[in-house]
Write an enzyme that holds these catalytic residues in place. Structure first.
Site, short mmCIF file in Angstrom:
data_model
loop_
_atom_site.label_atom_id
_atom_site.label_comp_id
_atom_site.label_asym_id
_atom_site.label_seq_id
_atom_site.Cartn_x
_atom_site.Cartn_y
_atom_site.Cartn_z
N ASP A 189 30.17 33.67 56.51
CA ASP A 189 30.11 33.76 55.04
C ASP A 189 29.41 35.05 54.63
O ASP A 189 28.26 35.27 54.96
CB ASP A 189 29.31 32.56 54.51
N TYR A 238 26.36 41.58 49.20
CA TYR A 238 25.46 41.66 50.35
C TYR A 238 25.52 43.06 50.97
O TYR A 238 24.63 43.45 51.71
CB TYR A 238 25.81 40.65 51.45
N HIS A 291 31.23 34.57 42.76
CA HIS A 291 29.86 34.47 43.28
C HIS A 291 28.92 33.74 42.31
O HIS A 291 28.14 32.88 42.73
CB HIS A 291 29.33 35.87 43.60
N LYS A 308 32.90 37.00 48.57
CA LYS A 308 32.71 36.59 47.17
C LYS A 308 32.85 37.77 46.21
O LYS A 308 32.46 38.90 46.55
CB LYS A 308 31.32 35.96 46.98
#
Ligand code: A2P
Length: 279
Positions: free
Chosen positions: A44, A49, A107, A74
């Protein structure tokens, strides 16, 4: 690896490897490589990120058949809306070096604190998700951090029910009203921070329970999520933790153990309330 079945019939490995807060570059690359070598088949990540490229490189270098893996990313908040969503999806695919995704999530919802037309923005973004799904570019679509009221609003206009809602979930923070709405609509709940990002590991009740079962608090948290029909996404850069978060052991949580955990007071909350966040 056990799996859950999503509402569109596809299987999703029951424990995923979370990559939030693992920095892009060597650290993310090594952590994902380690996770894949340990036996995780479900990774994931998220555009925000910043580590999609390293995640993709680790997948490629693992030499594992891509079709046996389950990869999620996401859509970041700045890319909401139909056209921007399509472009952001393509960018994530390129970063990951993949030609399809297993799961794509919104997200965070546009929220009432930032947007008067939050519901319309979320509906428009979801339309693009439905388009991507119908194009076969992604095997399942879902949302993340959608509290009950936001999910209910989205369901009013959605023609495809989300397969997943990924929310903060751990002992001391259960968001039961959101979980209940998901379950009644066949939406799988995924737990981010299933260990409270480390903030609940010193809790005395959990420590006592772990000692009684000759296991660790981390493993108790993961087993607890699974016992509730919720898919945990533990994150770690430590090989020993990476391993034990997947091989959680044969101990059982009894009904009483589960009640004890469920009754713990609020603790370990990240502080990110989706209705109020300013990002
Ligand atoms: P580390 O990367 O050193 O393993 P969450 O998944 O809830 O976000 O929690 C992640 C945090 O918990 C990280 O700080 C991680 O540190 C730590 N952690 C992950 N797995 C375990 C475990 N099994 N036992 C103790 N701490 C863990």
């Amino acid at each position: 690896m056990k799996s859950f079945k999503l509402n569109n019939g596809i299987d999703i490995p029951a424990i995923g490897f979370g990559t939030w807060q693992i920095p892009e570059g060597e650290e993310a690359y090594q952590a994902v490589k380690e996770a894949l070598a340990t036996g995780y088949t479900h990774i994931d990540t998220a555009a925000i990120y910043g580590n999609e490229k390293s995640v993709g490189r680790a997948i490629k270098d693992s030499d594992i058949d891509r079709n046996t893996l389950f990869i999620t990313t996401k859509l970041w908040n700045t890319e909401r809306g139909y056209d921007k969503t399509i472009a952001a999806f393509e960018k994530s695919l390129t970063n990951l070096g993949l030609d399809y995704l297993d799961l794509y999530l919104i997200h965070w919802p546009a929220n009432e604190t930032q947007f008067e037309d939050w519901a319309a923005i979320n509906a428009d973004t979801w339309k693009a998700f439905e388009y991507l799904y119908k194009q076969g570019k992604v095997r399942a679509i879902g949302v993340s951090n959608f509290p009950k009221e936001y999910l209910a609003k989205l369901l009013e206009t959605a023609t495809i029910v989300p397969s997943v809602n990924q929310i903060e979930y751990h002992p001391g923070y259960l968001q039961q009203d959101t979980v209940d709405l998901c379950k009644s609509n066949g939406i799988l709940v995924q737990a981010w921070s299933p260990l409270g990002s480390g903030r609940i590991l010193q809790d005395e009740t959990l420590i006592a329970l772990a000692a009684q079962k000759a296991t660790s608090v981390g493993q108790i948290c993961i087993k607890f999520a699974l016992s509730q029909g919720i898919l945990p996404l533990p994150k770690s850069t430590n090989p020993a933790n990476i391993k034990r978060n997947l091989d959680i052991g044969n101990f059982e949580l009894t009904k009483e153990d589960i009640s004890t955990i469920r009754e713990l007071p609020t603790m370990g909350f990240s502080g990110s309330d989706p209705k109020k966040v300013a990002f």
